[in-house]
Structures are given as C-alpha cells and as structure tokens.
Enzyme design. Structure first.
Site, mmCIF file in Angstrom:
data_model
loop_
_atom_site.group_PDB
_atom_site.id
_atom_site.type_symbol
_atom_site.label_atom_id
_atom_site.label_comp_id
_atom_site.label_asym_id
_atom_site.label_seq_id
_atom_site.Cartn_x
_atom_site.Cartn_y
_atom_site.Cartn_z
ATOM 1 C CG ASP A 181 -1.912 1.308 1.325
ATOM 2 O OD1 ASP A 181 -2.581 1.396 0.346
ATOM 3 O OD2 ASP A 181 -1.772 2.163 2.128
ATOM 4 C CD GLU A 265 -3.823 0.852 -3.402
ATOM 5 O OE1 GLU A 265 -4.966 1.188 -2.882
ATOM 6 O OE2 GLU A 265 -2.987 1.436 -2.898
ATOM 7 C CG ASP A 346 -1.354 3.961 5.560
ATOM 8 O OD1 ASP A 346 -2.391 4.294 4.764
ATOM 9 O OD2 ASP A 346 -0.661 4.576 6.080
#
Length: 363
Positions: A181, A265, A346
């Site tokens: 992340d 991501e 996170d």
C-alpha cells in the site's frame, strides 16, 4: 525467454571528442525536427504524412542541401528518423501525444546500431566518426550487444549499451505473497508489517533549487553566466532524479527477491497529480516508476506482479472479517464495528491488497 537489458556508463571524452559528440547529437536533433516540420506541413497541405521509408530515402538529398550532415555517422541519422516514425505510430495508436520538437540542452542524444566496438578490458568504446573514448566500467556487460545510445546530462556524457539476454523461466510459486500500500506519509506499508519511510528527495532540496532558479532568472539570456547557472540547476534536478531512482531500484529488487507474488494497487497517477494540493508530493514519490521496476524485475525472476482493481476498497474492508465501512482520510486507525479489529489503516489496506492479489492470481 529473451529480454533486453541496458548497461549505462559514464564517458570521459577529450575536448575534440566532446565537440564531435555535440555535433552528432545536434545533427540527429536537426534531422528529427526537420522531418517533423515536413510532416506537419504535409498534413496541413493534403492531410497525409511522410512515413519512415520515404524519410530515410530523402536523407541523401538532405545531406547535399546541408553539407554538415555528411560529417555524422549515417546510421545515427537514420535512427533519428526511425525514432520519429515510432513516435508517429505511438500517436496514431493513442499511446502517446503528438511528437514535439527536440530542444538543445534537453534532447542531446544519438544511437549507433552498428559499427561501434567495445573493449571492456581497456575500458574503451569506439563510436563511429568520433573515435575511441574511455568509459568508467562499473560492472561487466552481459548478453549480446545490440546497439549503443550516447546521451548528455548536465554537461556529462553517458553511453547506454543495449543487450539481449536469454533468461531461463522458472515455475511460478505462491509461497511468499506480499501486498503493498503506497502513500505519502510513508512511501509504502507492506503486508508483512514493514514500513518504508518516504525519503522525499524533491522536498529535501526544494529550497536550494528555488534559490538557484531565482539566480538563473536574473541572468542575461544567452550569456556565459546564464549557462553556468543553468548547469547548477540541472545538477540539482539530476541529483533528485538519481537519488529517487536509486532508492526505488534497491527497494523493488529486495521485494522481488523475497516474495513470489506481489500485489499493488492500479493507481491512476495521471489523474491524482491534478490535485493541486498533493501533486508535488505525488510526483516526488515516483509510484509509477516503482511499479514499472517491479513489473520487469518480476518478469526476469519468474515472479508474479498482480495489480488490484483501481476501485477496490482496500482501505474500507476489514481484513479479518471482510466487513466494510467508510474511512475518511483523517482516520489513521481502522476499528472494525463487527469483529473489533483495531489496526493501522495502511497496514489493513496492504493485507487486503495481498488477499485480493492472491484471489486474482489463482483465479
């Protein structure tokens, strides 16, 4: 599987060789801009373009018109034309914007596809029409050499040696997954619990860069003092870029070496930098470069890089029970209403990215 790898070294040319390097880069830039202008005029005239084969066949006549082009290695000029043709093809396939004119001091480079010679033991490289130049050899060149590209940055010359190597593909395993992340407060939080601090290379030198740019703006245009000050500004930009690239290379190499499947991501960075409050920090982080490094290094090591869907709510899901709740940016701790899980926001997102990456990879 065959892959292309490049090895970049610093050149140490003499004063005469540096003049010739500048000439070669300048002529290649001239040819590129000449045919770009020709294509623009042609399109305005009858809505057609002059493509690669036509442009290459026009080079001999262009040399007669501009005699200084005859001093340059012909294949470097042809490569400049082919680069323009590639730019047009990328534009037609909607992969890039329309080609723009190259500028002196910003686009000083040329390619030699043949006739060059590398002597690793003597640390010399022969460049056609330039001669033998010493270079700093920090590591051996591996694979079959395909071409060399010579470029100038901040007044220093470099050579990039493109090679082709055969890599033995290994069977893929999913024993050691990791979710990543990325963020601004911390550069990245891994699902293993590791937190990677954000080095903020641009922010560290921002004040110094602003001072040097202020001095540059006061210098008289085209003066020698302006050229000297411009080099100072360029060196700061170069240091920021090199430090960032070094950091991302080391981090991506370590992650790929230690994990079999890597979940990240699929961020729309191009859209995110439109936020005027965060654009500078997002650009400074270099997320796209980081993912690109992970992508090709994973391919070389027969690992799996899995991109999670762009709108997957990784920050809103509880990784323990899967329940969903809205998480505004100011909330830094995820407290699940259903199972009571209390976890860093996170870290929770990285765990969800890992789980989703495994689902997509095994589907």
């Amino acid at each position: 599987m065959f892959v292309n790898k490049a090895f970049k070294f610093k050149l140490e040319p003499t004063a005469e060789q540096e003049i010739m390097l500048n000439k070669t880069a300048g002529c290649c830039r001239f040819v590129y801009n000449y045919f770009l202008k020709l294509n623009i005029n042609q399109y305005e005239k009858d809505k057609t373009f002059v493509f690669n084969h036509q442009m290459v066949t026009m080079l001999p006549e262009l040399k007669k018109q501009f005699s200084f082009l005859s001093e340059i290695f012909s294949q470097s000029l042809q490569t400049a034309v082919r680069n323009l043709s590639t730019s047009f093809n990328n534009f037609f396939h909607k992969q890039n914007a329309f080609p723009t004119f190259k500028k002196k001091g910003r686009d000083d480079s040329f390619t030699c596809p043949q006739k060059f010679r590398i002597e690793e033991e003597k640390k010399r490289i022969f460049i056609p029409k330039v001669g033998e130049i010493k270079y700093r050899n920090s590591r051996p060149i591996e694979g079959k050499v395909k071409s060399i590209t010579v470029s100038c940055s901040c007044g220093l010359w470099y050579v990039s040696v493109l090679t082709e190597q055969e890599i033995q593909e290994k069977p893929k395993t999913f024993d050691s997954p990791v979710g990543i992340d990325v963020g601004l407060k911390e550069f990245a939080v891994l699902s293993t619990g590791e937190v990677i601090p954000n080095p903020r290379f641009y922010r560290t030198l921002e004040e110094k860069l602003a001072n040097e740019q202020r001095k540059l703006s006061r210098k008289e245009k085209y003066s020698n003092n302006r050229k000297k000050q411009l080099k100072k500004v360029q060196k700061i930009h170069s240091k920021i870029a090199n430090d960032r690239k070094d950091f991302l290379h080391k981090l991506s190499t370590r992650i790929v070496k230690n994990h079999d499947i890597i979940g990240v991501e699929d961020l729309c960075v191009k859209g995110m930098v439109k936020n005027r409050h965060l654009s500078k920090s997002i650009s400074d982080a270099g997320w796209n470069m980081f993912v690109n490094f992970l992508e090709y290094k994973s391919l070389w090591q027969s690992k799996t890089l899995q991109k999670v869907e762009r709108f997957y709510p990784s920050s809103q899901l509880c990784f323990e029970c899967g329940s969903k709740q809205i998480m505004p940016l100011h909330l830094r701790t995820y407290i699940c209403r259903d199972c009571g899980t209390n976890i860093d926001r996170d870290f929770n997102a990285s765990k969800n990215i890992e789980l989703r990456a495994l689902q997509l990879a095994l589907a």
